[in-house]
Design a protein around this motif. Sequence first.
Motif, PDB file in Angstrom:
ATOM      1  N   TRP A  40      10.777   3.738  -9.588  1.00 16.13           N
ATOM      2  CA  TRP A  40       9.702   2.743  -9.510  1.00 16.13           C
ATOM      3  C   TRP A  40       8.349   3.430  -9.445  1.00 16.13           C
ATOM      4  O   TRP A  40       8.182   4.484  -8.831  1.00 16.13           O
ATOM      5  N   ALA A  41       7.366   2.842 -10.100  1.00 17.72           N
ATOM      6  CA  ALA A  41       6.003   3.383 -10.061  1.00 17.72           C
ATOM      7  C   ALA A  41       5.032   2.248  -9.763  1.00 17.72           C
ATOM      8  O   ALA A  41       5.227   1.116 -10.215  1.00 17.72           O
TER       9      ALA A  41
ATOM     10  N   SER B  95       0.837  -1.185   0.000  1.00 19.46           N
ATOM     11  CA  SER B  95       0.000   0.000   0.000  1.00 19.46           C
ATOM     12  C   SER B  95       0.879   1.245   0.000  1.00 19.46           C
ATOM     13  O   SER B  95       1.816   1.363   0.773  1.00 19.46           O
ATOM     14  N   CYS B  96       0.581   2.168  -0.920  1.00 15.68           N
ATOM     15  CA  CYS B  96       1.395   3.387  -0.953  1.00 15.68           C
ATOM     16  C   CYS B  96       0.486   4.609  -0.988  1.00 15.68           C
ATOM     17  O   CYS B  96       0.826   5.641  -1.541  1.00 15.68           O
ATOM     18  N   ASP B  97      -0.713   4.474  -0.393  1.00 16.30           N
ATOM     19  CA  ASP B  97      -1.675   5.570  -0.420  1.00 16.30           C
ATOM     20  C   ASP B  97      -1.120   6.844   0.192  1.00 16.30           C
ATOM     21  O   ASP B  97      -1.463   7.948  -0.225  1.00 16.30           O
ATOM     22  N   ASN B  98      -0.270   6.691   1.201  1.00 17.31           N
ATOM     23  CA  ASN B  98       0.293   7.862   1.881  1.00 17.31           C
ATOM     24  C   ASN B  98       1.700   8.185   1.398  1.00 17.31           C
ATOM     25  O   ASN B  98       2.353   9.069   1.934  1.00 17.31           O
ATOM     26  N   ASP B  99       2.170   7.449   0.400  1.00 14.64           N
ATOM     27  CA  ASP B  99       3.502   7.681  -0.138  1.00 14.64           C
ATOM     28  C   ASP B  99       3.507   8.998  -0.909  1.00 14.64           C
ATOM     29  O   ASP B  99       2.633   9.257  -1.742  1.00 14.64           O
ATOM     30  N   GLU B 100       4.517   9.815  -0.648  1.00 19.31           N
ATOM     31  CA  GLU B 100       4.579  11.156  -1.246  1.00 19.31           C
ATOM     32  C   GLU B 100       4.605  11.100  -2.775  1.00 19.31           C
ATOM     33  O   GLU B 100       3.939  11.885  -3.459  1.00 19.31           O
ATOM     34  N   ALA B 101       5.386  10.135  -3.314  1.00 21.43           N
ATOM     35  CA  ALA B 101       5.486  10.020  -4.772  1.00 21.43           C
ATOM     36  C   ALA B 101       4.132   9.664  -5.382  1.00 21.43           C
ATOM     37  O   ALA B 101       3.727  10.245  -6.409  1.00 21.43           O
ATOM     38  N   TRP B 102       3.411   8.701  -4.755  1.00 22.26           N
ATOM     39  CA  TRP B 102       2.105   8.310  -5.290  1.00 22.26           C
ATOM     40  C   TRP B 102       1.099   9.436  -5.178  1.00 22.26           C
ATOM     41  O   TRP B 102       0.290   9.663  -6.091  1.00 22.26           O
ATOM     42  N   ILE B 103       1.133  10.170  -4.095  1.00 19.42           N
ATOM     43  CA  ILE B 103       0.206  11.297  -3.924  1.00 19.42           C
ATOM     44  C   ILE B 103       0.364  12.290  -5.078  1.00 19.42           C
ATOM     45  O   ILE B 103      -0.609  12.769  -5.662  1.00 19.42           O
ATOM     46  N   GLU B 104       1.633  12.543  -5.450  1.00 20.16           N
ATOM     47  CA  GLU B 104       1.911  13.472  -6.551  1.00 20.16           C
ATOM     48  C   GLU B 104       1.425  12.902  -7.880  1.00 20.16           C
ATOM     49  O   GLU B 104       0.823  13.612  -8.703  1.00 20.16           O
ATOM     50  N   MET B 105       1.663  11.591  -8.103  1.00 18.09           N
ATOM     51  CA  MET B 105       1.183  10.943  -9.324  1.00 18.09           C
ATOM     52  C   MET B 105      -0.338  11.009  -9.410  1.00 18.09           C
ATOM     53  O   MET B 105      -0.906  11.319 -10.463  1.00 18.09           O
ATOM     54  N   LYS B 106      -0.981  10.692  -8.292  1.00 17.36           N
ATOM     55  CA  LYS B 106      -2.447  10.650  -8.259  1.00 17.36           C
ATOM     56  C   LYS B 106      -3.047  12.041  -8.499  1.00 17.36           C
ATOM     57  O   LYS B 106      -4.067  12.176  -9.192  1.00 17.36           O
ATOM     58  N   GLU B 107      -2.410  13.053  -7.960  1.00 13.90           N
ATOM     59  CA  GLU B 107      -2.906  14.419  -8.170  1.00 13.90           C
ATOM     60  C   GLU B 107      -2.923  14.762  -9.653  1.00 13.90           C
ATOM     61  O   GLU B 107      -3.870  15.368 -10.159  1.00 13.90           O
ATOM     62  N   TRP B 108      -1.860  14.344 -10.361  1.00 13.35           N
ATOM     63  CA  TRP B 108      -1.813  14.617 -11.805  1.00 13.35           C
ATOM     64  C   TRP B 108      -2.877  13.791 -12.532  1.00 13.35           C
ATOM     65  O   TRP B 108      -3.609  14.317 -13.382  1.00 13.35           O
ATOM     66  N   LEU B 109      -2.982  12.508 -12.195  1.00 13.85           N
ATOM     67  CA  LEU B 109      -3.975  11.643 -12.843  1.00 13.85           C
ATOM     68  C   LEU B 109      -5.395  12.137 -12.594  1.00 13.85           C
ATOM     69  O   LEU B 109      -6.252  12.083 -13.485  1.00 13.85           O
TER      70      LEU B 109
END
Length: 477
Positions: free
Chosen positions: A353-354, A265-279
């Motif tokens: 990694w993504a 789970s990477c819901d709180n991961d900073e990198a994923w948060i940034e990716m999700k914001e763009w998506l």
Amino acid sequence: MESMTNPSMETADKLHVVMFPWLAFGHMIPFLELSKVIAQKGHTVSFVCTPRNIDRLPKLPPNLAPLINLVKLQLPKVDKLPDNAESTIDLPYDEVKYLKMAYDQLQQPMTQILADLAPDWVIYDFAPYWLGPITTRLGISSVYFRVTIAASACFLGPVQVLKGLSGEDDRNTPEDFTVRPKWIPFKSNIAFRLFEIKRIFEDAATANDENVPVTYRLGAGIGACDVLAVRSSYELEPEWLKLLEEIHQKPIIPVGQLPTTGYDSCDNDEAWIEMKEWLDKQPQRSVVYVAFGSEAQPSQAELTEIALGLELSELPFFWVLRIRRGMPDSEVIQLPDGFEERTKGRGVICTSWAPQLKILSHDSVGGFLSHSGWSSVIEAIQFEKSLILLSFLADTGLIARLLEEKKMAYLIPRDEQDGSFTRDSVAESLRLVMVEDEGRVYRDKVKEMSGLLVDRAIQDKYVNNFVEYLKNHRQRS
């Protein structure tokens, strides 16, 4: 009166299975998924792999962790194999042979592990061609697990052909591999394209004698096993599964597609948060996700055409770009000058990694430009994302043919001789599949096949059948 429940009988009904995958994430992940579904039935699994790879695997669900024992097996040191290189993801393609050499030195420690654990079954991959005789000697039943489709296995041929026994195969030139072989009795387009098989011939010609050919490993592994399990299903390729049984004259058991589950789970991961914001800002099903797996690497010329094709398409894109294969890779590839500036805001380039599963599951993603690796294909189907394909390695071209034949994917047009393609063909292919009416068949087909191939009830049926077979056919009492 004595109870009818006998604890010893209940224990005897439980299996202990050892998993031994090849050191590539496209193999380790399906082996882990198979481990999970076996453990879900209450059986014990020992997953044997190298320390660094085990540490990089997705964390196990808490309910399954007690049933899946992760066994760390130290990889021997080999000349020219860099320290900490334990997977194909850590190396350039032409240095993977050193990883295989180290892997082959695991014979003795693996024999000891099997003798100590005394499992009911060993499930192994294509690489340990030496494992079959060991399991026979120890009285342990064995499964060869093919992590990709049956159609490509049929094309490669019977054990005698795979092992290179003289007189069994009349295919000698690259052109011979561009048509169906004599043991395929029905009409099919599944064959290599000339540029694909020429690359394979070139790789074989430049390889030295330090290694055992992949085809020999396949043949020895299949020849020695008690049963051949395939990551496939009758809903996808019934005729190929039947033919595979005829070719090898041993039980063939499809285990379903084993869709990937439970990445960390990477819901709180900073990198994923940034990716999700763009998506989140992109229109629904508008984004092209671009990734070519852990092994396939486009050349500099190919990467340039892919990049400029993405730019010409005018579609938003999320590109997971591996610019090098591990630290030893001297061929670092680069994006065209000004590309990132010109596509800023419309495209994202991710060089680390993504979380592929999370990205593919996002509503804004509509298509997947992929290398045809079977795990990536299944993940696209899992989330109903249309497939646009560029194959680069091994049997991915054969996978692409099957998907093309079934209208499940569109293949970017390429030159038959050298496999080259243009930025215009990339752009036109992406727009065809993503937005144009003419490409609606690909968008509709992937939704239809998702219901058939990754349906939980269908998947469970295959797993139940496989586990029952293991329970009823183990050698040990």
